[in-house]
Each structure stands twice: as C-alpha cells, then as structure tokens.
Design a protein around this motif. Sequence first.
Motif, short mmCIF file in Angstrom:
data_model
loop_
_atom_site.label_atom_id
_atom_site.label_comp_id
_atom_site.label_asym_id
_atom_site.label_seq_id
_atom_site.Cartn_x
_atom_site.Cartn_y
_atom_site.Cartn_z
N ILE A 156 31.59 37.67 64.95
CA ILE A 156 31.93 37.11 63.64
C ILE A 156 31.26 35.76 63.43
CG2 ILE A 156 33.83 36.29 62.19
CD1 ILE A 156 33.72 39.30 62.44
N THR A 157 31.27 34.91 64.46
CA THR A 157 30.71 33.57 64.29
C THR A 157 29.18 33.56 64.26
OG1 THR A 157 30.89 33.24 66.69
CG2 THR A 157 32.69 32.42 65.32
N VAL A 158 28.53 34.49 64.97
CA VAL A 158 27.07 34.48 65.00
C VAL A 158 26.47 34.84 63.64
CG1 VAL A 158 26.57 36.90 65.60
CG2 VAL A 158 25.14 35.06 66.53
N LEU A 159 27.26 35.48 62.79
CA LEU A 159 26.77 35.85 61.46
C LEU A 159 26.99 34.74 60.43
CD1 LEU A 159 28.06 39.55 61.32
CD2 LEU A 159 25.77 38.74 61.87
N LEU A 160 27.38 33.54 60.87
CA LEU A 160 27.63 32.43 59.95
C LEU A 160 26.43 32.12 59.05
CD1 LEU A 160 29.41 30.10 58.95
CD2 LEU A 160 28.59 28.74 60.90
N PRO A 161 25.18 32.12 59.52
CA PRO A 161 24.06 31.86 58.60
C PRO A 161 24.00 32.86 57.44
CG PRO A 161 23.32 31.67 60.87
CD PRO A 161 24.70 32.22 60.93
N VAL A 179 18.04 29.65 67.30
CA VAL A 179 18.72 28.72 68.22
C VAL A 179 20.24 28.90 68.13
CG1 VAL A 179 19.16 26.28 68.67
CG2 VAL A 179 16.83 27.06 68.19
N TYR A 180 20.75 29.06 66.92
CA TYR A 180 22.19 29.27 66.76
C TYR A 180 22.63 30.58 67.42
CZ TYR A 180 26.67 30.09 64.45
OH TYR A 180 27.99 30.35 64.20
#
Length: 293
Positions: A156-161, A179-180
């Motif tokens: 869930i968090t890796v899809l923030l962009p 990098v993120y």
Amino acid sequence: MPFDPNSPELRRRRFRPIPVRMLVPNVITLLAICAGLTAIRLSTEGRMDIAVYAIVFAAFLDGVDGRVARMIKGQSKFGAELDSLADFVNFGVAPGLILYFWQLHELNNGGWIAAMVFAISGGLRLARFNATMDDPNKPAFAANYFTGVPAPAGAITVLLPIYLAFLGLPKPPAVLTAVYTLLIAFLMVSRLPVFSGKTWRMRVPPEMVLPVFVSVIFFIALLIGYPWYLLSVGSVLYLLSLPAGWKSYRDQKRKADALAATTPAHDAPAGPASPFLPVVSEADEDERPPRLN
C-alpha cells in the motif's frame, strides 16, 4: 513397511470428505490472488486506477481470510502455505509491476531492477516469517510487533507516488520513484520493529457497538468517495509512525532486560538468555499464525 499407494487405508484417507468450513478461507485467499493477477493485467493496459483498487481489495481479503479461518475453525497447513503464496503475488510481484508499467520503465534496466528488488524483498520477508514463526526464544512482548514492514502495508505504501499523481500533483522523477521503491523494499526486509496490534483486545463494549458501526461505514464511504486522499494520508502517517514502534520496542526490551537482571537464577526460565533475541513477525503483511489442522 514399504509405501503402497493402493492400500485401502491410504485410499480411505485420500478421499475422506473435507468440511466446507475448511474450504471457505482458501476460497477467500484464491479471490485475493485473482485480484492481484487482475491488477497486473490492468497495469499492462494502462488502467492504473483500477489496478490500484485491485491491490487494496486484495489487502482487504488478506486481512479477512485468517480471521475467518479462526472464527469458523477452518485452519489448515494448506491454507497457510496458500496464503503465503498469495501475499508474494499480491504484495510483492503486483505492486512492483504496477510501478514499472506506470513510470519505472522510463529508467529501462534500472527501473526493472527496482521493481524486481521490491518483489524479491516481499518474498524474502514472507520466507523469514515462516522460518521464525515457532521461535521459542522470542520475548513475550515481541508478539505485538512485526519484524520489518509487513507485506500488505509495504504494497500500500509503495504505491504512494501513484496516489499523489492521481490527486493532480506533478509526477515525480522516475529516479525518485525508484529510490522510494527501494526504500520500502529495505523496510520490508529490515529488522525494524513495527506495531502489529496482535495483542489489542478486539471486544467492543455494548455502548460502543453503534458508534463502531457508524465509524466503519464512514470510513468505507471516505475510501469510496476520496480514495486517493485517504490512501495518501494513510501511507504518510504509517511511515511516520515507524519510529514510534521502534522506540516502543526498545523501551519494552529495556524493561524486560532489567527484570531479567533482577530475577534470581533459580527463578529464571530455562534456555539461553540473550540481549539480542530476534523479533518474530506475524502472518502480513496481516503476515498471521499458520492455519493448522
């Protein structure tokens, strides 16, 4: 005795009827796998918004299947292994491919490496959990912590962009996205203690039943009406809460070490006492105990 595949006893065991309650959790897990695979297909077609919805839906099913299995006593070793496979596909492979088809492909091999590292990190985290699940040396307070960011939360968090781009913000540079992605992959395989909430009491006082129902409906309405705002804020708050989990674990470990130092030797529990006992994670990342028969 030599193994006889045609023995009557083995035939009776092989074709013994399976209760329906044993199948329900596995059906939910298979639905989660279908959602993850569908997300991959949608990302190849450029339908990123629906692909992200599919990942969120898979995360919801991942949090449901284990609880349903415990409620109806449908745990099984087969279900535990299937759940680990589903987590690797839904929260390792699928998010990495979504990010690659969304932007990381602009970096060519560099973007593919970032996506691949994230997927492999999800698999390594699940393997570590399965290997350390039955560690007898874990301290009692460690049950309330994960080891590293759980796989569903990492997905869930890796899809923030992508969430921020859907809100109308400028798309970040592809290098920054890579990098993120690598940062979240590192948090998944790290030894960072993360709150799990496993020891929280799940009972609701009678006077709070209706407010809880209203809160749940309100949250679902917000998720449907403002999904990108909610997912963006939730991802940022989750990442900001990670230092609090690390500090809480250190404080409890310090108290446990002080208590062990003041305990007489004849009252101390058997087994080696080490100040560097490993943290044992749960089952995702809603990473949950195995569903054993």
